[in-house]
Design a protein around this motif. Sequence first.
Motif, PDB file in Angstrom:
ATOM      1  N   ILE A  18       0.860  -1.187   0.000  1.00 30.00           N
ATOM      2  CA  ILE A  18       0.000   0.000   0.000  1.00 30.00           C
ATOM      3  C   ILE A  18       0.892   1.231   0.000  1.00 30.00           C
ATOM      4  O   ILE A  18       1.807   1.343   0.804  1.00 30.00           O
ATOM      5  N   HIS A  19       0.631   2.134  -0.923  1.00 31.82           N
ATOM      6  CA  HIS A  19       1.426   3.357  -1.015  1.00 31.82           C
ATOM      7  C   HIS A  19       0.518   4.579  -0.854  1.00 31.82           C
ATOM      8  O   HIS A  19      -0.617   4.580  -1.321  1.00 31.82           O
ATOM      9  N   CYS A  20       1.048   5.590  -0.212  1.00 33.89           N
ATOM     10  CA  CYS A  20       0.308   6.838   0.003  1.00 33.89           C
ATOM     11  C   CYS A  20       0.798   7.888  -0.980  1.00 33.89           C
ATOM     12  O   CYS A  20       1.975   7.932  -1.328  1.00 33.89           O
ATOM     13  N   LEU A  21      -0.095   8.728  -1.385  1.00 42.53           N
ATOM     14  CA  LEU A  21       0.221   9.831  -2.281  1.00 42.53           C
ATOM     15  C   LEU A  21      -0.108  11.125  -1.549  1.00 42.53           C
ATOM     16  O   LEU A  21      -1.286  11.430  -1.327  1.00 42.53           O
ATOM     17  N   PRO A  22       0.915  11.884  -1.125  1.00 38.78           N
ATOM     18  CA  PRO A  22       0.635  13.139  -0.411  1.00 38.78           C
ATOM     19  C   PRO A  22      -0.138  14.106  -1.287  1.00 38.78           C
ATOM     20  O   PRO A  22      -0.018  14.099  -2.511  1.00 38.78           O
ATOM     21  N   ALA A  23      -0.907  14.944  -0.651  1.00 40.63           N
ATOM     22  CA  ALA A  23      -1.698  15.954  -1.366  1.00 40.63           C
ATOM     23  C   ALA A  23      -0.779  16.902  -2.122  1.00 40.63           C
ATOM     24  O   ALA A  23       0.431  16.953  -1.896  1.00 40.63           O
ATOM     25  N   SER A  24      -1.362  17.664  -3.001  1.00 42.01           N
ATOM     26  CA  SER A  24      -0.623  18.627  -3.793  1.00 42.01           C
ATOM     27  C   SER A  24       0.211  19.531  -2.896  1.00 42.01           C
ATOM     28  O   SER A  24      -0.246  20.010  -1.869  1.00 42.01           O
ATOM     29  N   LYS A  25       1.428  19.732  -3.317  1.00 43.97           N
ATOM     30  CA  LYS A  25       2.350  20.563  -2.541  1.00 43.97           C
ATOM     31  C   LYS A  25       2.616  21.854  -3.306  1.00 43.97           C
ATOM     32  O   LYS A  25       2.853  21.831  -4.497  1.00 43.97           O
ATOM     33  N   ARG A  26       2.561  22.948  -2.611  1.00 46.69           N
ATOM     34  CA  ARG A  26       2.672  24.247  -3.269  1.00 46.69           C
ATOM     35  C   ARG A  26       4.056  24.863  -3.178  1.00 46.69           C
ATOM     36  O   ARG A  26       4.458  25.635  -4.026  1.00 46.69           O
ATOM     37  N   LYS A  27       4.776  24.552  -2.122  1.00 55.39           N
ATOM     38  CA  LYS A  27       6.106  25.131  -1.923  1.00 55.39           C
ATOM     39  C   LYS A  27       7.115  23.991  -1.834  1.00 55.39           C
ATOM     40  O   LYS A  27       6.774  22.892  -1.393  1.00 55.39           O
ATOM     41  N   ASP A  30       7.266  21.900   1.268  1.00 55.12           N
ATOM     42  CA  ASP A  30       6.135  20.991   1.474  1.00 55.12           C
ATOM     43  C   ASP A  30       6.517  19.561   1.075  1.00 55.12           C
ATOM     44  O   ASP A  30       6.072  18.596   1.685  1.00 55.12           O
ATOM     45  N   THR A  31       7.326  19.440   0.033  1.00 52.65           N
ATOM     46  CA  THR A  31       7.772  18.122  -0.402  1.00 52.65           C
ATOM     47  C   THR A  31       8.678  17.495   0.650  1.00 52.65           C
ATOM     48  O   THR A  31       8.548  16.321   0.981  1.00 52.65           O
ATOM     49  N   PHE A  32       9.581  18.283   1.203  1.00 53.39           N
ATOM     50  CA  PHE A  32      10.505  17.748   2.203  1.00 53.39           C
ATOM     51  C   PHE A  32       9.806  17.429   3.519  1.00 53.39           C
ATOM     52  O   PHE A  32      10.288  16.623   4.304  1.00 53.39           O
ATOM     53  N   TRP A  33       8.669  18.044   3.774  1.00 55.63           N
ATOM     54  CA  TRP A  33       7.885  17.740   4.979  1.00 55.63           C
ATOM     55  C   TRP A  33       7.134  16.420   4.860  1.00 55.63           C
ATOM     56  O   TRP A  33       6.570  15.939   5.827  1.00 55.63           O
ATOM     57  N   THR A  34       7.106  15.853   3.669  1.00 59.16           N
ATOM     58  CA  THR A  34       6.350  14.607   3.464  1.00 59.16           C
ATOM     59  C   THR A  34       7.251  13.471   2.990  1.00 59.16           C
ATOM     60  O   THR A  34       6.827  12.621   2.215  1.00 59.16           O
ATOM     61  N   LEU A  35       8.463  13.430   3.482  1.00 58.90           N
ATOM     62  CA  LEU A  35       9.380  12.372   3.056  1.00 58.90           C
ATOM     63  C   LEU A  35       9.277  11.145   3.954  1.00 58.90           C
ATOM     64  O   LEU A  35       9.083  11.252   5.164  1.00 58.90           O
ATOM     65  N   ALA A  36       9.412   9.998   3.341  1.00 57.40           N
ATOM     66  CA  ALA A  36       9.469   8.726   4.050  1.00 57.40           C
ATOM     67  C   ALA A  36      10.264   7.764   3.175  1.00 57.40           C
ATOM     68  O   ALA A  36      10.288   7.902   1.954  1.00 57.40           O
ATOM     69  N   LEU A  40       5.592   5.692   0.076  1.00 57.40           N
ATOM     70  CA  LEU A  40       5.137   7.036  -0.220  1.00 57.40           C
ATOM     71  C   LEU A  40       5.538   7.359  -1.654  1.00 57.40           C
ATOM     72  O   LEU A  40       6.688   7.153  -2.043  1.00 57.40           O
ATOM     73  N   VAL A  41       4.594   7.823  -2.438  1.00 60.63           N
ATOM     74  CA  VAL A  41       4.841   8.145  -3.845  1.00 60.63           C
ATOM     75  C   VAL A  41       4.617   9.638  -4.031  1.00 60.63           C
ATOM     76  O   VAL A  41       3.565  10.158  -3.659  1.00 60.63           O
ATOM     77  N   HIS A  42       5.603  10.298  -4.603  1.00 60.95           N
ATOM     78  CA  HIS A  42       5.476  11.734  -4.854  1.00 60.95           C
ATOM     79  C   HIS A  42       5.286  11.958  -6.347  1.00 60.95           C
ATOM     80  O   HIS A  42       5.998  11.384  -7.161  1.00 60.95           O
ATOM     81  N   THR A  43       4.322  12.781  -6.686  1.00 65.80           N
ATOM     82  CA  THR A  43       4.182  13.250  -8.058  1.00 65.80           C
ATOM     83  C   THR A  43       4.282  14.768  -7.996  1.00 65.80           C
ATOM     84  O   THR A  43       3.650  15.403  -7.158  1.00 65.80           O
ATOM     85  N   GLU A  44       5.114  15.316  -8.822  1.00 69.14           N
ATOM     86  CA  GLU A  44       5.349  16.761  -8.797  1.00 69.14           C
ATOM     87  C   GLU A  44       5.286  17.303 -10.221  1.00 69.14           C
ATOM     88  O   GLU A  44       5.729  16.647 -11.155  1.00 69.14           O
ATOM     89  N   PHE A  45       4.757  18.492 -10.366  1.00 69.60           N
ATOM     90  CA  PHE A  45       4.836  19.170 -11.647  1.00 69.60           C
ATOM     91  C   PHE A  45       6.296  19.505 -11.919  1.00 69.60           C
ATOM     92  O   PHE A  45       7.069  19.736 -10.980  1.00 69.60           O
ATOM     93  N   PRO A  46       6.705  19.541 -13.205  1.00 68.88           N
ATOM     94  CA  PRO A  46       8.115  19.807 -13.524  1.00 68.88           C
ATOM     95  C   PRO A  46       8.667  21.089 -12.885  1.00 68.88           C
ATOM     96  O   PRO A  46       9.795  21.091 -12.386  1.00 68.88           O
TER      97      PRO A  46
END
Length: 92
Positions: A18-27, A30-36, A40-46
Motif C-alpha cells: 500500500i502506497h500513500c500519495l501526499p496531497a498537492s504541494k505548493r512550496k 512541502d515536499t521535504f515535509w512529506t518524506l518517508a 510514499l509516492v510523490h508526483t510533482e509538476f516539472p
Amino acid sequence: MKKHGLAQDQARLIMDRIHCLPASKRKPFDTFWTLACRNLVHTEFPDHQENVRKMAEDPKFSLKDCEESIRCTFPSDIPERLNQMEDFRKGL
C-alpha cells in the motif's frame, strides 16, 4: 489480522504494497515535509520538481533533517491556527 484471517506475514505483505500519495504541494519545503523511506509516492509538476531540486542544493539545506519527516509531530497549536482559516474549515 484476525478479522480477515491473515497470518502476520500476509498482513505485512499487504501493508508493504500500500502506497500513500501526499496531497498537492505548493512550496518546495512541502515536499521535504512529506518524506518517508517507504510506501510514499510523490508526483510533482516539472516546475515544482525544479524548485525542490534548487532548494536541496542550497548550502544551508540539510536533507538529514527531513528524513522520515512524514512521521514527525507538529506543534499542538497548528490545528487551532488552521481552524481560523476559512478555506481550511470549508474543506472539513
